[in-house]
Write a protein that holds these residues in place. Structure first.
Motif, PDB file in Angstrom:
ATOM      1  N   ALA B  82     -21.821  43.252  96.564  1.00 44.45           N
ATOM      2  CA  ALA B  82     -20.696  43.641  95.702  1.00 44.45           C
ATOM      3  C   ALA B  82     -21.216  44.188  94.386  1.00 44.45           C
ATOM      4  N   VAL B  83     -20.491  45.158  93.863  1.00 45.73           N
ATOM      5  CA  VAL B  83     -20.832  45.700  92.550  1.00 45.73           C
ATOM      6  C   VAL B  83     -19.530  45.935  91.792  1.00 45.73           C
ATOM      7  N   TRP B  84     -19.562  45.662  90.505  1.00 46.19           N
ATOM      8  CA  TRP B  84     -18.385  45.847  89.636  1.00 46.19           C
ATOM      9  C   TRP B  84     -18.893  46.421  88.329  1.00 46.19           C
ATOM     10  N   GLU B  85     -18.352  47.574  87.923  1.00 48.90           N
ATOM     11  CA  GLU B  85     -18.806  48.230  86.686  1.00 48.90           C
ATOM     12  C   GLU B  85     -17.595  48.639  85.870  1.00 48.90           C
ATOM     13  N   GLU B  86     -17.694  48.433  84.570  1.00 49.24           N
ATOM     14  CA  GLU B  86     -16.616  48.893  83.702  1.00 49.24           C
ATOM     15  C   GLU B  86     -17.199  49.360  82.367  1.00 49.24           C
ATOM     16  N   ASN B  87     -16.733  50.546  81.945  1.00 53.87           N
ATOM     17  CA  ASN B  87     -17.078  51.073  80.623  1.00 53.87           C
ATOM     18  C   ASN B  87     -15.854  50.950  79.726  1.00 53.87           C
ATOM     19  N   ARG B  88     -16.033  50.365  78.548  1.00 56.43           N
ATOM     20  CA  ARG B  88     -14.941  50.307  77.560  1.00 56.43           C
ATOM     21  C   ARG B  88     -15.331  51.192  76.396  1.00 56.43           C
ATOM     22  N   PHE B  89     -14.374  51.955  75.906  1.00 60.03           N
ATOM     23  CA  PHE B  89     -14.676  52.921  74.857  1.00 60.03           C
ATOM     24  C   PHE B  89     -13.903  52.608  73.580  1.00 60.03           C
ATOM     25  N   ASP B  90     -14.572  52.663  72.482  1.00 56.06           N
ATOM     26  CA  ASP B  90     -13.963  52.728  71.156  1.00 56.06           C
ATOM     27  C   ASP B  90     -12.951  51.612  70.912  1.00 56.06           C
ATOM     28  N   TYR B  91     -13.376  50.422  70.998  1.00 59.23           N
ATOM     29  CA  TYR B  91     -12.491  49.300  70.684  1.00 59.23           C
ATOM     30  C   TYR B  91     -13.093  48.526  69.516  1.00 59.23           C
ATOM     31  N   VAL B  92     -12.257  47.685  68.917  1.00 61.19           N
ATOM     32  CA  VAL B  92     -12.682  46.957  67.719  1.00 61.19           C
ATOM     33  C   VAL B  92     -13.226  45.599  68.141  1.00 61.19           C
ATOM     34  N   ALA B  93     -14.397  45.282  67.630  1.00 61.29           N
ATOM     35  CA  ALA B  93     -15.014  43.997  67.968  1.00 61.29           C
ATOM     36  C   ALA B  93     -15.440  43.310  66.677  1.00 61.29           C
ATOM     37  N   LEU B  94     -15.513  42.026  66.719  1.00 62.11           N
ATOM     38  CA  LEU B  94     -15.982  41.243  65.573  1.00 62.11           C
ATOM     39  C   LEU B  94     -17.454  40.909  65.782  1.00 62.11           C
ATOM     40  N   TRP B  95     -18.273  41.246  64.785  1.00 61.54           N
ATOM     41  CA  TRP B  95     -19.696  40.909  64.872  1.00 61.54           C
ATOM     42  C   TRP B  95     -20.026  39.880  63.806  1.00 61.54           C
ATOM     43  N   GLU B  96     -20.866  39.011  64.135  1.00 59.53           N
ATOM     44  CA  GLU B  96     -21.274  37.978  63.194  1.00 59.53           C
ATOM     45  C   GLU B  96     -22.595  38.368  62.556  1.00 59.53           C
ATOM     46  N   HIS B  97     -22.658  38.220  61.217  1.00 60.89           N
ATOM     47  CA  HIS B  97     -23.873  38.578  60.479  1.00 60.89           C
ATOM     48  C   HIS B  97     -24.229  37.454  59.520  1.00 60.89           C
ATOM     49  N   PRO B  98     -25.375  37.507  58.948  1.00 61.74           N
ATOM     50  CA  PRO B  98     -25.644  36.606  57.824  1.00 61.74           C
ATOM     51  C   PRO B  98     -24.661  36.920  56.692  1.00 61.74           C
ATOM     52  N   PRO B  99     -24.321  35.955  55.859  1.00 61.70           N
ATOM     53  CA  PRO B  99     -23.320  36.171  54.803  1.00 61.70           C
ATOM     54  C   PRO B  99     -23.675  37.365  53.931  1.00 61.70           C
ATOM     55  N   ASP B 100     -22.672  38.208  53.626  1.00 66.91           N
ATOM     56  CA  ASP B 100     -22.917  39.336  52.727  1.00 66.91           C
ATOM     57  C   ASP B 100     -22.674  38.890  51.291  1.00 66.91           C
ATOM     58  N   GLU B 101     -22.597  39.869  50.340  1.00 69.36           N
ATOM     59  CA  GLU B 101     -22.485  39.505  48.915  1.00 69.36           C
ATOM     60  C   GLU B 101     -21.171  38.782  48.616  1.00 69.36           C
ATOM     61  N   ARG B 102     -20.157  39.003  49.499  1.00 76.11           N
ATOM     62  CA  ARG B 102     -18.884  38.305  49.289  1.00 76.11           C
ATOM     63  C   ARG B 102     -18.806  37.018  50.105  1.00 76.11           C
ATOM     64  N   GLY B 103     -19.836  36.742  50.861  1.00 80.04           N
ATOM     65  CA  GLY B 103     -19.875  35.515  51.654  1.00 80.04           C
ATOM     66  C   GLY B 103     -19.266  35.651  53.028  1.00 80.04           C
ATOM     67  N   PHE B 104     -18.879  36.898  53.393  1.00 79.91           N
ATOM     68  CA  PHE B 104     -18.301  37.077  54.726  1.00 79.91           C
ATOM     69  C   PHE B 104     -19.388  37.074  55.794  1.00 79.91           C
ATOM     70  N   THR B 105     -19.093  36.381  56.899  1.00 77.47           N
ATOM     71  CA  THR B 105     -20.063  36.371  58.010  1.00 77.47           C
ATOM     72  C   THR B 105     -19.559  37.164  59.199  1.00 77.47           C
ATOM     73  N   MET B 106     -18.298  37.595  59.181  1.00 73.47           N
ATOM     74  CA  MET B 106     -17.759  38.357  60.303  1.00 73.47           C
ATOM     75  C   MET B 106     -17.300  39.726  59.813  1.00 73.47           C
TER      76      MET B 106
END
Lengths: 282, 785
Positions: B82-106
Motif C-alpha cells: 500500500a502507498v498513500w501520498e498527499e501534498n498540502r500547499f500553502d497552509y498556516v502552521a505554528l512553529w516553535e522557536h526559542p523565545p524571541d525578544e518579546r518572549g514568544f516561542t510560537m
C-alpha cells in the motif's frame, strides 16, 4: 601373389592418405585464433593528404582466453602471409606498401615475484601467447603511391592467410577490423613534408630525409619534432656533429615551452651521442 | 489534517461465523483453499491538497475440519502492498522557536508539506477459530502499520530553519474477511465498487480444493542452487509437485523483484555477439537491452504438449500433472529474480501459491540467485558476501587515502567485459568480477604494444589494471587534434555531464542509481583512461592531457575523469637500453599522471588531491652558463669533449649548458620510480640552494677540444646575454642512472644515485612520495565541478 601385393600396397596408400587427411584436419583450428590488428598513425582511423605517405602497423597476437597457434617459420615467415587490401566504395584500389622495419616481436615475461619484464627481437615464426607476445610489422605507402589516390574515404583490411598446400602448423585465415583512411585533397605543406621526411628516414634514405627535414624546418621553424628527425637523419648518414647540433637546438626549443614533461627523448639522444652509441627509434 | 485513512481498507471482520456445509458447487473436499485479491485506489485534489492512494492485498486461506467436526481456518496468509501520498500547499502552521525578544516561542508560517506512507509485506495470521472474528495479535497488527514521513517546506524566504521531517505509523489496511459461503457463485466471488462514478476497488475470491503442493529447494552448499552465480545463459531448475492427484502448474518471475539492469555487465550492452557468445540465439529477436535479467527461455519450453503458455516471466503447464520442472535462465552477470510457483485444481478455483520449502523456512518465493544476506549478490561468491551493494571502500593501494575506485561493490560483482582485438572477436572477451578490496583502473588503447605494458603499470602501482576496447566504455573522447586555440568543442569526458570514457556506463547513462532500496551506482560516473600512440605537441615521448588537448599543459592531475587522453609517441621514444625503458616506462609514467601521480619536483598546493605544478627548474630564455668548477674547466686549459667554454673578451666565464638538474627536482627521489626523470647534463651540487643568477654578456665559445674561440653563434644563435647561475654544479652521471621500471615510490627518500653520500648524491629526496597522491575514485570530484 602379385595381386595380394597390390592389395597390400593399395591398402597402405589408402591408410597413408587417411592419416594425412586426419592430421590435416586435426591441425585446423585446433590451437585457437590469431588476432590481427591494423592501425594507421596509431589509431583505427586517420586523415592524410594526397601525396603524403601512409604508415601502417600490423599486429598479430593471441587472445586472453586462448593463447593462439604458432604461425609461419623459417621457410615462410609469418609476415609473408600478411596481405593488405585497400578499397574505395567497395572497389579494390592498388596501393603498394613496403616494409619499413624488420618484423619484430615484443615479449612480456613475469618473474616469480610478479614483476613484468619485456624483451624485443626479430622472429620468423609467430608463436602466439595471448597478449604476452605481440608481433609487429610496420608498412608504409610511399608519397608517390598516394599521389595517385583521389580524395575520399578508403577502407584497408589486413589478412593472414596460410597457403593451401601447407599441411603443418596452424592453417586458416584471419582478418583485421577495417581501418578507415580519409584522403584529403589539401594538407598543410609542413604536414606533408613531415610525413615525407619520416618516410625517407624510415626507408633509410638519409640524405633525402635530411633535405626534406630542412625544408620542413624552413616552413615550421618552431617544430621540435622536425629538429629531432633532422638529427636522427643526420646521425643515420654518419654526421654526429650535425646530429648533436640538431638535437641541441630541439632541446633549446623544448626547454622554452610550457610543457610539464621534460624532453627526455632528446636528452637520451644527446647522451647516446656522448656515449658513442645511437638511439634511433625503431 | 489528513484524510481518513481507512478509505483504503475494507473493514470486513472475519465473517466465518458459520462455515456451514460446503456449498454444493464448491469442491467437495475437507481441505479448501480460499485465494483472492482485494485492491483499491483513489486520487483527490482540492482545498490545497493533492493525493493518491493504492493498495492491494492477496491472500491465501486454507480451510480444514476442526476438532468438533466443524470447519475452521487452518492457515491464513496475507501479502499486502500500500502507498498513500498527499501534498498540502500553502497552509498556516505554528512553529516553535526559542523565545524571541518579546518572549514568544510560537510563530505562524505559511508552508507546504508532503506526506508519504508505505506499507508492504507478508503476514502469516495462523489458524482462526470459527466465529472468533478478527483475531490478529498486537504484533501482527503492528506489522500491518505503514510508515509515514512528512516533510515541511516554508513558502517564505528568510524564515528560521523549518521543522525537521516527522515520522509516524498509520493504519492503511485492515484484515480482510472472506465472504459467506452463500455469497459464492459457483466457486468464486466477485465484487467491485465505484467512487465518484469511477471504478475504485474490487474484491475477488475463489475456493478450491487445497492441493498441498510444495516446491523443495536445498540450501546445501554443494547443491546447484547454493552454487549458482548468474552468468548469461546459465540455468537453474526447480521442481514443484502435488502429493496426490494432479494439477496445472504456473511459474512466475515476479516482475517487480526481477531486475532489468541495462546491458548484461557493468560495461556491456546487449548486442548481436551477446546471443552468440552465450548460446541465447532463441532470444535474439525479442530480448532488449533492458529486458528482465532472469527469464524463462523459450528454448527450454518448446514442447507445446507440455507447456501451453510460455512468456519471459510466466510459464504454465498445458495440462494437469503430478509435478513440473521449470528452468530459469540468467541474462545478466548481476541478475536478480524471484520465482513463485502456483497450482490450480482441474475442477474449480484460482491459482494457489505453492509454498517453497527452504529448510528450515517455508517461503512464498525463492530468490535467484541465493541471497540470504539480501545484498543483490549471489551468496556463492564469497568475496561479496555480507557487503553492502553500494559500498565503495577498496582500501588497496592506499594512495591519497581516498578509499574506493568509483565502482560500487555491486558493479564490481556484476563485473566487466575486457577484451583484446579491438572488440572484433567478441567471443574472446573475458568477463571479470573485480575485487571489492583492490582499486581497479580501466584503460583503452588501440595499440597492442601499449596494451601489453599495462601489467607493468599494475605492478608498479598495485592497481588492478584492465585493458578494454572502445565499446567497453562509453566511447573515446572527441578530440580536435588540429585545434589551433586549444578550445575543444567535443566531449572529452572530463566533466560530470560528459558521456565519454564512462566505464560503468550501463547504470550511469540510465541513471539507475538504486533498485529495490539497494544502491547500485554512485553519483559521479567512473572513467577509463584513453591511451594512444600519436604525435605529441612538442616532440615529447609522452604527455598526459587534462581538458586541454592538443597543447596539454594542464596540471590538475587525477582522478581518471580529469584526464582526457594520455599520449605516448612511439616514434620519438628511443631504443635506449634495448628499447625497453622508454617504451615501458613512458606509458607507465603517463598512466601515473592519469591517476594523480606527480613528478618528483612537484609540490602539492592543497590537500584535496589536486596538484598544481611547482617546478623548480633551470629553463631560461637566455642560454644558461654554469660557473667554473671541478666539472667546468676552461677547455683551453684542459681539453675535453662535450664541454662548451663561454668567454667574454677572451676571459673564461663558465660552461654553456642547456639543462640543469635541480636538487629535489624531477630527477630526485627513489631511483627506480617510473615518475622520476632520468638523463641529465649537469646538476646542482648538494648544499645550499643555488637558484640565483645574473645575466651577463658573452661573445664567444669553445666547443670540445678545438681550443679556438668561435663567435657566439654556432650553438646559441646571435645571443650575447647569458644567464650565469650561481652556486656549485657537477656533471650528471648518466651511467649511474637507473631504468625507472620499479614501483611508484611510497616514500620521498632518494635511493640509487640520489641516495649516494656527499657530492655523489645527484638530486636528493623528492618533494613528494608520488604514491601518496594516487587517486582512482572519480567520486572525489563530487560537487566540485
Amino acid at each position: 601373389m602379385r595381386r595380394a601385393r597390390r592389395v597390400v600396397i593399395g591398402s597402405a596408400a589408402v591408410a597413408l592418405i587417411a592419416a594425412a587427411v586426419f592430421l590435416w584436419l586435426s591441425a585446423t583450428g585446433a590451437t585457437g585464433t590469431p588476432v590481427l590488428r591494423l592501425l594507421v598513425d596509431g589509431t583505427p582511423s586517420a586523415t592524410i593528404g594526397v601525396g603524403s605517405p601512409i604508415f601502417l602497423e600490423v599486429f598479430l597476437h593471441g587472445t586472453r582466453t586462448a593463447p593462439g597457434p604458432s604461425i609461419g617459420g623459417r621457410l615462410r615467415p609469418w609476415h609473408r602471409m600478411i596481405a593488405l587490401r585497400a578499397t574505395q566504395n567497395g572497389r579494390e584500389v592498388a596501393l603498394p606498401f613496403v616494409e619499413v622495419t624488420p618484423p619484430r616481436v615484443r615479449e612480456l615475461t613475469t618473474s616469480s615475484d610478479g614483476r613484468p619484464s619485456f624483451s624485443e627481437g626479430e622472429a620468423s615464426s609467430a608463436a602466439l601467447d595471448g597478449m604476452r607476445r605481440v608481433f609487429r610489422l610496420e608498412l608504409a605507402a610511399a608519397p608517390d603511391s598516394t599521389r595517385r589516390l583521389s580524395a575520399g574515404t578508403y577502407q584497408l583490411v589486413a589478412s593472414l592467410q596460410t597457403p593451401f598446400w601447407q599441411v603443418w602448423g596452424w592453417r586458416g585465415r584471419a582478418e583485421s577490423a577495417p581501418l578507415v583512411l580519409t584522403v584529403a585533397a589539401n594538407e598543410p605543406p609542413h604536414r606533408q613534408l613531415a610525413g615525407t621526411a619520416t618516410f625517407l628516414y624510415k626507408t633509410r634514405q638519409f640524405g633525402e630525409a635530411v633535405r626534406t627535414a630542412q625544408e620542413w624546418i624552413a616552413r615550421d621553424g618552431a617544430s621540435i619534432r622536425a629538429r629531432i628527425l633532422l638529427g636522427d637523419a643526420l646521425l643515420g648518414g654518419g654526421d654526429r656533429d650535425g646530429a648533436r647540433t640538431a638535437y641541441e637546438t630541439a632541446l633549446g626549443l623544448a626547454n622554452a615551452t610550457s610543457s610539464n614533461e621534460r624532453p627526455n627523448a632528446i636528452l637520451e639522444r644527446l647522451d647516446s651521442l656522448r656515449a658513442g652509441t645511437t638511439a634511433h627509434p625503431r | 489534517m489528513f484524510r481518513r485513512l481507512n478509505v483504503l481498507g475494507v473493514v470486513v471482520v472475519a465473517a466465518l461465523t458459520s462455515p456451514g456445509a460446503p456449498h454444493a458447487q464448491t469442491p467437495a473436499t475437507t481441505h479448501r483453499a480460499w485465494t483472492g485479491t482485494w485492491e483499491e485506489h483513489d486520487t483527490w485534489a482540492g482545498s490545497g491538497r493533492v493525493g493518491r492512494s493504492q493498495a492491494q492485498i492477496t491472500y491465501h486461506y486454507v480451510q480444514a475440519p476442526d476438532a468438533f467436526g466443524g470447519l475452521a481456518w487452518a492457515s491464513r496468509r496475507l501479502t499486502w502492498r500500500a502507498v498513500w501520498e498527499e501534498n498540502r500547499f500553502d497552509y498556516v502552521a505554528l512553529w516553535e522557536h526559542p523565545p524571541d525578544e518579546r518572549g514568544f516561542t510560537m510563530r505562524r508560517y505559511r508552508e507546504d508539506s508532503v506526506t508519504t506512507c508505505t506499507s508492504g509485506g507478508t503476514l502469516e495470521l495462523g489458524p482462526a477459530v470459527a466465529g472468533s472474528g478478527d483475531d490478529l495479535t498486537p504484533a501482527q497488527k503492528a506489522q500491518l502499520l505503514a510508515s509515514c514521513v512528512t516533510t515541511y517546506q516554508p513558502r517564505e524566504g528568510g524564515v528560521p530553519t523549518p521543522p525537521p521531517s516527522t515520522t509516524e505509523a498509520r493504519e492503511l489496511v485492515q484484515v480482510l474477511g472472506m465472504p459467506n459461503e452463500e455469497e459464492l457463485t459457483g466457486c468464486t466471488y466477485e465484487k467491485a465498487w465505484p467512487k465518484g462514478g469511477r471504478p475504485a476497488g474490487s474484491f475477488s475470491v475463489s475456493v478450491s480444493a487445497s492441493l498441498g503442493a510444495v516446491m523443495e529447494v536445498s540450501r546445501r552448499a554443494e547443491e546447484d542452487y547454493a552454487r549458482f552465480v548468474p552468468t548469461p545463459g546459465a540455468t537453474l531448475t526447480f521442481t514443484a509437485s502435488v502429493p496426490s492427484g494432479t494439477a496445472r502448474f504456473r511459474f512466475e518471475l515476479d516482475p517487480d523483484a526481477t531486475s532489468r539492469f541495462p546491458g548484461y555487465a557493468t560495461n556491456a550492452n546487449i548486442d548481436d555477439a551477446f546471443f552468440v557468445k552465450y548460446s541465447l540465439s532463441s532470444q535474439r529477436r525479442d530480448y532488449k537491452n533492458d529486458g528482465p535479467d532472469v527469464i524463462f527461455d523459450r528454448s527450454h519450453f518448446e514442447n507445446r504438449q507440455e507447456w501451453s503458455r510460455v512468456e519471459p516471466l510466466v510459464v504454465e503447464t498445458a495440462g494437469p500433472r503430478r509435478a513440473a520442472v521449470v528452468t530459469v535462465t540468467a541474462m545478466d552477470y548481476g541478475a536478480v529474480g524471484r520465482l513463485r510457483a502456483f497450482v490450480r485444481s482441474d475442477e474449480c478455483g484460482d491459482w494457489q501459491p505453492v509454498p517453497i520449502t527452504f529448510y528450515p523456512d517455508t517461503r512464498e518465493f525463492i530468490a535467484i540467485p541465493m541471497d540470504e544476506d539480501n545484498n543483490l549478490m549471489a551468496d556463492a561468491v564469497e568475496e561479496y558476501h555480507g557487503r553492502q551493494s553500494g559500498a565503495d571502500d577498496d582500501a588497496e593501494p592506499k594512495g591519497n587515502g581516498q578509499a574506493g575506485d568509483g565502482l560500487t561493490v555491486f558493479e564490481e560483482y556484476r563485473g566487466f567485459l575486457t577484451s583484446c582485438g579491438e572488440c572484433v572477436y567478441r567471443n574472446f572477451d573475458s568477463h571479470v568480477r573485480t575485487k571489492p578490496t583492490v582499486k581497479d583502473l580501466f584503460v583503452h588503447t588501440p595499440d597492442p604494444e601499449l596494451e601489453m605494458t599495462l601489467p607493468h603499470f599494475a605492478w608498479s602501482s598495485g592497481v588492478e589494471t584492465h585493458a578494454i576496447c572502445e565499446a567497453q566504455y562509453s566511447g573515446n573522447p572527441q578530440i580536435d587534434w588540429e585545434s589551433a586555440s586549444g578550445q575543444q568543442a567535443g566531449d572529452l569526458g572530463t566533466r560530470p555531464a560528459g558521456r565519454k570514457r564512462i566505464v560503468n556506463f550501463t547504470l550511469q547513462l540510465a541513471r539507475l542509481y538504486s533498485w529495490q532500496g539497494h544502491v547500485l551506482t554512485q553519483e559521479v560516473p567512473q572513467h577509463g583512461i584513453y591511451l594512444v600512440n600519436r604525435e605529441t605537441p612538442e616532440g615529447l615521448a609522452g604527455v598526459t592531457c587534462m581538458e586541454d588537448p592538443p597543447f596539454c599543459t594542464g596540471t590538475r592531475l587525477g582522478p581518471p575523469m580529469l584526464t582526457s587522453v594520455a599520449i605516448v609517441d612511439k616514434a620519438v621514444v628511443t631504443d635506449q637500453r634495448d628499447g625497453r625503458t622508454g617504451r615501458v616506462s613512458t606509458p607507465t609514467h603517463e598512466l601515473g599522471h592519469a591517476v594523480g601521480l606527480p613528478h618528483h619536483g612537484w609540490r602539492i598546493e592543497n590537500g584535496s588531491g589536486v596538484l598544481v605544478r611547482w617546478n623548480k627548474h633551470f629553463f631560461a630564455e637566455e642560454p644558461s652558463v654554469i660557473p667554473p668548477g671541478p666539472d667546468c674547466v676552461d677547455p683551453r686549459q684542459q681539453p675535453a669533449d662535450n664541454v662548451i667554454g663561454v668567454y667574454y673578451q677572451g676571459t673564461f666565464i663558465g660552461c654553456g649548458v642547456i639543462t640543469i638538474i635541480a636538487r629535489n627536482g624531477e630527477h630526485s627521489g627513489r631511483a627506480d620510480c617510473p615518475m622520476r626523470y632520468s638523463f641529465g647534463e649537469v646538476r646542482e651540487a648538494p648544499g645550499p640552494a643555488s637558484v640565483g643568477y645574473e645575466v651577463v654578456r658573452a661573445d664567444g665559445s669553445v666547443t670540445g677540444s678545438s681550443g679556438e674561440i668561435k663567435p657566439w653563434r654556432d650553438r646559441f644563435g646571435d645571443a650575447r646575454r647569458v644567464r650565469l647561475w650561481q652556486g656549485r654544479f657537477l656533471k650528471y652521471d648518466n651511467g649511474l642512472d637507473h631504468d625507472a621500471l620499479g614501483r611508484f615510490c611510497p616514500v620521498n627518500a632518494g635511493t640509487g644515485l640520489n641516495g649516494l653520500p656527499g657530492d655523489q648524491n645527484h638530486a636528493g629526496d623528492s618533494q613528494v612520495a608520488c604514491m601518496d597522491q594516487l587517486v582512482i575514485n572519480d567520486n572525489v570530484l563530487r560537487g566540485t565541478r
